[in-house]
Design a protein around this motif. Structure first.
Motif, mmCIF file in Angstrom:
data_model
loop_
_atom_site.group_PDB
_atom_site.id
_atom_site.type_symbol
_atom_site.label_atom_id
_atom_site.label_comp_id
_atom_site.label_asym_id
_atom_site.label_seq_id
_atom_site.Cartn_x
_atom_site.Cartn_y
_atom_site.Cartn_z
ATOM 1 N N PRO A 5 3.464 -17.152 15.194
ATOM 2 C CA PRO A 5 2.566 -16.600 14.179
ATOM 3 C C PRO A 5 3.240 -16.516 12.815
ATOM 4 O O PRO A 5 4.381 -16.078 12.707
ATOM 5 N N ALA A 8 -0.593 -13.118 10.079
ATOM 6 C CA ALA A 8 -1.213 -12.258 11.086
ATOM 7 C C ALA A 8 -2.251 -11.332 10.465
ATOM 8 O O ALA A 8 -2.095 -10.863 9.331
ATOM 9 N N LEU A 25 5.914 -6.765 13.147
ATOM 10 C CA LEU A 25 5.475 -7.911 12.353
ATOM 11 C C LEU A 25 6.186 -7.963 11.004
ATOM 12 O O LEU A 25 6.639 -9.027 10.565
ATOM 13 N N VAL A 31 7.415 -14.130 10.180
ATOM 14 C CA VAL A 31 6.076 -13.762 9.722
ATOM 15 C C VAL A 31 6.038 -13.784 8.200
ATOM 16 O O VAL A 31 6.832 -13.104 7.540
ATOM 17 N N THR A 68 -3.116 -15.727 13.661
ATOM 18 C CA THR A 68 -3.063 -14.855 14.831
ATOM 19 C C THR A 68 -3.684 -13.507 14.505
ATOM 20 O O THR A 68 -3.406 -12.933 13.454
ATOM 21 N N TRP A 190 3.565 -8.691 20.928
ATOM 22 C CA TRP A 190 4.298 -9.570 20.015
ATOM 23 C C TRP A 190 4.971 -10.698 20.782
ATOM 24 O O TRP A 190 4.994 -11.854 20.351
#
Length: 213
Positions: A5, A8, A25, A31, A68, A190
């Motif tokens: 991902p 997100a 995240l 990310v 995602t 995750w």
């Protein structure tokens, strides 16, 4: 192999599990951006886009790149005030989120359901969760990951009396019935988001415990 991902979308970032997942995240260097609509403003972060307002109104206004989606929305009938209000949070919003995220190009939806989710259940809570699972499957996601935790454990901003009373007993129950820490669920989600795969995957609480430890 699926790409990890990068962009997100997280709904429920102020909740028990959502807070833990947001921290994961934002801390992960892979990310690039996290889009997290919330009713109240979150602490600023260079990778965080945080539209503020009623989430029910914000969903249709979300825009940008998303690959995602994490849905950590959830309440109780008592906290919501009525069955209708509960269904809005636990069914209508996750379904609407999925529909809009698909339009933005997202290809993987991870959603928190519940142990015992069943569209044919006589229990309103379990039936609503089961109906949510069916509705999301009909959206034909390339990847749909449904996690079914048992009683979520952890310190909430607004404690839920029923959960507080049940928590000590849930810790000694066997297998998938044992209570699970919200941080463990966040870790598992995750990990599931980064793992390769396609299609539908339903993850029960005992597997979540293993994945999140």
């Amino acid at each position: 192999m699926n790409a990890a991902p990068r962009h997100a979308l997280l709904a429920g970032a102020t909740g028990l599990t959502g807070q833990k997942l947001l921290a994961l995240l934002l801390a992960d260097e892979t990310v690039a951006q996290v889009l997290a609509p919330t009713r109240h403003a979150l602490p600023a972060h260079p990778k965080l886009s945080n539209p503020v307002g009623m989430v029910s109104h914000l969903i249709a206004q979300l825009h940008g790149q998303v690959d995602t989606v994490f849905c950590c929305l959830g309440t109780t009938i008592r906290q919501a005030g009525s069955r209708e209000a509960f269904r809005m949070v636990d069914y209508d919003l996750p379904v609407s989120l999925g529909r809009h995220a698909r339009a933005l190009g997202a290809n993987h939806y991870l959603v928190i359901s519940a142990l015992g989710a069943d569209p044919a259940s006589r229990l309103f809570y379990n039936r609503t969760k089961g109906e949510l699972e069916l509705a999301l499957q009909k959206q034909e996601w390339p990847r749909l990951t449904i996690v079914r935790p048992s009683l979520l454990l952890g310190a909430r901003h607004k404690p839920r009396m029923g959960e507080m009373l049940a928590a000590p007993f849930s810790r000694i129950l066997p297998g998938r019935w044992r209570g699970i820490e919200a941080g463990t669920v966040a870790n598992a989600m995750w990990r599931l988001a980064r793992a390769p795969g396609n299609g539908l995957r339903i993850v029960e609480s005992d597997e979540l415990q293993q994945l999140g430890e």
